[in-house]
Design a protein around this motif. Structure first.
Motif, PDB file in Angstrom:
ATOM      1  N   VAL A  30      32.343  27.413   0.043  1.00 30.18           N
ATOM      2  CA  VAL A  30      32.789  27.300   1.343  1.00 30.18           C
ATOM      3  C   VAL A  30      32.032  26.459   2.117  1.00 30.18           C
ATOM      4  CG1 VAL A  30      33.013  28.792   3.540  1.00 30.18           C
ATOM      5  CG2 VAL A  30      33.440  29.778   1.100  1.00 30.18           C
ATOM      6  N   ARG A  31      32.492  25.395   2.577  1.00 35.68           N
ATOM      7  CA  ARG A  31      32.157  24.339   3.289  1.00 35.68           C
ATOM      8  C   ARG A  31      32.280  24.420   4.907  1.00 35.68           C
ATOM      9  NH1 ARG A  31      30.996  19.079   1.204  1.00 35.68           N
ATOM     10  NH2 ARG A  31      31.316  19.017  -0.937  1.00 35.68           N
ATOM     11  N   ILE A  32      31.010  24.083   5.529  1.00 35.43           N
ATOM     12  CA  ILE A  32      30.866  24.245   7.176  1.00 35.43           C
ATOM     13  C   ILE A  32      31.811  22.915   7.712  1.00 35.43           C
ATOM     14  CG2 ILE A  32      29.519  24.167   9.028  1.00 35.43           C
ATOM     15  CD1 ILE A  32      27.254  25.350   7.517  1.00 35.43           C
ATOM     16  N   SER A  33      32.482  23.019   8.931  1.00 33.45           N
ATOM     17  CA  SER A  33      33.209  21.962   9.455  1.00 33.45           C
ATOM     18  C   SER A  33      32.280  21.644  10.535  1.00 33.45           C
ATOM     19  CB  SER A  33      34.437  22.418  10.103  1.00 33.45           C
ATOM     20  OG  SER A  33      34.846  21.649  10.809  1.00 33.45           O
ATOM     21  N   ASN A  34      31.536  20.371  10.267  1.00 34.30           N
ATOM     22  CA  ASN A  34      30.557  19.935  11.119  1.00 34.30           C
ATOM     23  C   ASN A  34      31.095  19.084  12.134  1.00 34.30           C
ATOM     24  OD1 ASN A  34      28.105  21.268  10.458  1.00 34.30           O
ATOM     25  ND2 ASN A  34      28.180  20.137   8.558  1.00 34.30           N
ATOM     26  N   GLU A  35      32.526  19.002  12.058  1.00 28.54           N
ATOM     27  CA  GLU A  35      33.024  17.752  13.167  1.00 28.54           C
ATOM     28  C   GLU A  35      32.959  18.561  14.459  1.00 28.54           C
ATOM     29  OE1 GLU A  35      37.361  17.621  11.984  1.00 28.54           O
ATOM     30  OE2 GLU A  35      36.688  16.326  10.071  1.00 28.54           O
ATOM     31  N   GLN A  85      26.613  24.110  16.176  1.00 29.52           N
ATOM     32  CA  GLN A  85      25.303  24.469  16.317  1.00 29.52           C
ATOM     33  C   GLN A  85      24.924  24.047  17.768  1.00 29.52           C
ATOM     34  OE1 GLN A  85      24.495  21.705  13.039  1.00 29.52           O
ATOM     35  NE2 GLN A  85      22.917  23.466  12.204  1.00 29.52           N
ATOM     36  N   SER A  86      25.115  23.175  18.568  1.00 32.97           N
ATOM     37  CA  SER A  86      24.573  23.032  19.940  1.00 32.97           C
ATOM     38  C   SER A  86      25.191  24.082  20.656  1.00 32.97           C
ATOM     39  CB  SER A  86      25.391  21.498  20.403  1.00 32.97           C
ATOM     40  OG  SER A  86      25.064  21.422  21.630  1.00 32.97           O
ATOM     41  N   LEU A  98      13.170  27.545  16.563  1.00 31.38           N
ATOM     42  CA  LEU A  98      14.506  27.945  16.224  1.00 31.38           C
ATOM     43  C   LEU A  98      15.264  26.844  16.427  1.00 31.38           C
ATOM     44  CD1 LEU A  98      16.466  29.954  15.183  1.00 31.38           C
ATOM     45  CD2 LEU A  98      16.770  31.049  17.535  1.00 31.38           C
ATOM     46  N   GLN A  99      15.106  25.940  17.503  1.00 29.53           N
ATOM     47  CA  GLN A  99      16.000  24.964  18.002  1.00 29.53           C
ATOM     48  C   GLN A  99      15.789  23.891  16.966  1.00 29.53           C
ATOM     49  OE1 GLN A  99      14.592  22.804  21.613  1.00 29.53           O
ATOM     50  NE2 GLN A  99      16.365  21.729  21.719  1.00 29.53           N
ATOM     51  N   GLU A 100      14.921  23.793  16.360  1.00 27.73           N
ATOM     52  CA  GLU A 100      14.386  22.536  15.361  1.00 27.73           C
ATOM     53  C   GLU A 100      15.594  23.354  13.980  1.00 27.73           C
ATOM     54  OE1 GLU A 100      11.086  21.231  11.949  1.00 27.73           O
ATOM     55  OE2 GLU A 100      10.478  21.952  14.045  1.00 27.73           O
ATOM     56  N   LEU A 101      15.691  24.503  13.683  1.00 27.13           N
ATOM     57  CA  LEU A 101      16.599  24.726  12.841  1.00 27.13           C
ATOM     58  C   LEU A 101      18.100  24.541  13.112  1.00 27.13           C
ATOM     59  CD1 LEU A 101      17.240  26.499  10.012  1.00 27.13           C
ATOM     60  CD2 LEU A 101      17.250  28.433  11.598  1.00 27.13           C
ATOM     61  N   TYR A 102      18.598  24.918  14.241  1.00 28.40           N
ATOM     62  CA  TYR A 102      19.671  24.467  14.727  1.00 28.40           C
ATOM     63  C   TYR A 102      20.011  23.169  14.920  1.00 28.40           C
ATOM     64  CZ  TYR A 102      21.433  29.198  15.518  1.00 28.40           C
ATOM     65  OH  TYR A 102      22.005  30.336  15.501  1.00 28.40           O
ATOM     66  N   GLU A 103      19.257  22.164  14.775  1.00 29.38           N
ATOM     67  CA  GLU A 103      19.195  20.646  14.758  1.00 29.38           C
ATOM     68  C   GLU A 103      19.556  19.967  13.162  1.00 29.38           C
ATOM     69  OE1 GLU A 103      15.956  19.405  16.838  1.00 29.38           O
ATOM     70  OE2 GLU A 103      16.930  19.615  18.721  1.00 29.38           O
ATOM     71  N   GLN A 104      19.314  21.003  12.388  1.00 26.39           N
ATOM     72  CA  GLN A 104      19.572  20.402  10.823  1.00 26.39           C
ATOM     73  C   GLN A 104      21.129  20.607  10.591  1.00 26.39           C
ATOM     74  OE1 GLN A 104      16.591  22.067   8.253  1.00 26.39           O
ATOM     75  NE2 GLN A 104      15.162  22.643   9.753  1.00 26.39           N
ATOM     76  N   GLU A 105      21.441  20.038   9.886  1.00 27.28           N
ATOM     77  CA  GLU A 105      23.007  19.769   9.448  1.00 27.28           C
ATOM     78  C   GLU A 105      23.004  20.340   8.042  1.00 27.28           C
ATOM     79  OE1 GLU A 105      26.440  16.499   8.475  1.00 27.28           O
ATOM     80  OE2 GLU A 105      25.492  16.705  10.485  1.00 27.28           O
ATOM     81  N   LEU A 122      21.155  31.002   4.286  1.00 28.66           N
ATOM     82  CA  LEU A 122      20.016  31.209   3.515  1.00 28.66           C
ATOM     83  C   LEU A 122      18.635  30.641   4.194  1.00 28.66           C
ATOM     84  CD1 LEU A 122      18.241  32.307   0.858  1.00 28.66           C
ATOM     85  CD2 LEU A 122      18.695  30.000   0.043  1.00 28.66           C
ATOM     86  N   ALA A 123      18.997  29.432   4.832  1.00 31.43           N
ATOM     87  CA  ALA A 123      18.009  28.873   5.862  1.00 31.43           C
ATOM     88  C   ALA A 123      17.883  29.967   7.164  1.00 31.43           C
ATOM     89  CB  ALA A 123      18.471  27.614   6.325  1.00 31.43           C
ATOM     90  N   CYS A 124      18.708  30.521   7.617  1.00 30.28           N
ATOM     91  CA  CYS A 124      18.661  31.565   8.884  1.00 30.28           C
ATOM     92  C   CYS A 124      17.871  32.739   8.319  1.00 30.28           C
ATOM     93  CB  CYS A 124      20.062  31.686   9.376  1.00 30.28           C
ATOM     94  SG  CYS A 124      20.799  30.565   9.763  1.00 30.28           S
TER      95      CYS A 124
END
Length: 212
Positions: A77-82, A86-87, A110-117, A126-128
């Protein structure tokens, strides 16, 4: 298998910043096994979590490519990063918890985590999960299923037993939420809510509730 024979294993689906009930179940086990080969299911914690807002529960939902196709195996399952999801999620968290006792303490990390794609939902979840564990002080071994089995033995099968909905059963966790005086206690929230409200005492709250 012999080394883990006496250890209690919890089998559960991958979840986005898991709800408090999932952590309460986890603390009664020694190993977490994440289901990797199931078909993605909508309306679950797989790509959504809930946080507290001034008017009730607010949903944070990760957009997926072909998200309506439930025949996709979870590992694919892929995330739609279009979308700038995250912002949006980050701004929602800041708005909801900037007045909570501990949000500022965890904010930068936590903000640093949300800036990763991330490309895949499984990797993001898993990262969360690992981020949350590091803040709670939990060190639990994580394994993944190697194939899908409808019936399993030797583990606690909690797949699809903790589900979001308008009514969440079970005793609420013993802590005070940000908007509790205004709207009452909100069950079914992400463990982020507990962390921002209780900080370094969050694990103690979870341990006490998991023993009830």
């Amino acid at each position: 298998m012999t080394a883990n024979a006496e250890k209690k294993v919890l089998l559960i689906e991958s979840q986005y910043f898991p709800p408090i009930d999932s952590y309460k179940a986890l603390l009664n086990h020694d190993i977490l096994q994440i289901e990797k080969y199931e078909h993605y299911q909508k309306l679950s914690y797989r790509n959504r979590c809930y946080v507290a807002g001034p008017n009730g529960r607010m949903i944070l939902s990760v957009p997926l490519t072909r998200g309506k196709n439930q025949r996709t195996v979870m590992k694919d399952v892929r995330i739609s990063n279009e979308e700038k999801w995250q912002s949006l999620h980050w701004k929602t968290l800041v708005s909801a918890y900037r007045r909570s006792p501990w949000f500022e303490y965890y904010e930068a990390d936590l903000q640093e985590l949300y800036e990763q794609e991330f490309k895949y939902l499984l990797d993001w979840n898993l990262a969360c999960f690992e981020w949350m564990n590091s803040k709670l002080g939990i060190a639990v071994p994580v394994t993944f299923t190697e194939s899908y089995q409808k019936e399993v033995s030797g583990v606690t099968d909690a797949r699809d037993t903790i589900l979001p909905g308008p009514v969440v059963t079970g005793a609420p966790a013993s802590y005070t939420q940000v908007f509790q005086e205004r709207i009452g206690f909100l069950p079914g929230l992400s463990c982020l809510d507990l962390l921002f409200c209780e900080g370094k005492q969050a694990l103690k709250v979870l341990l006490e509730d998991s023993e009830k």
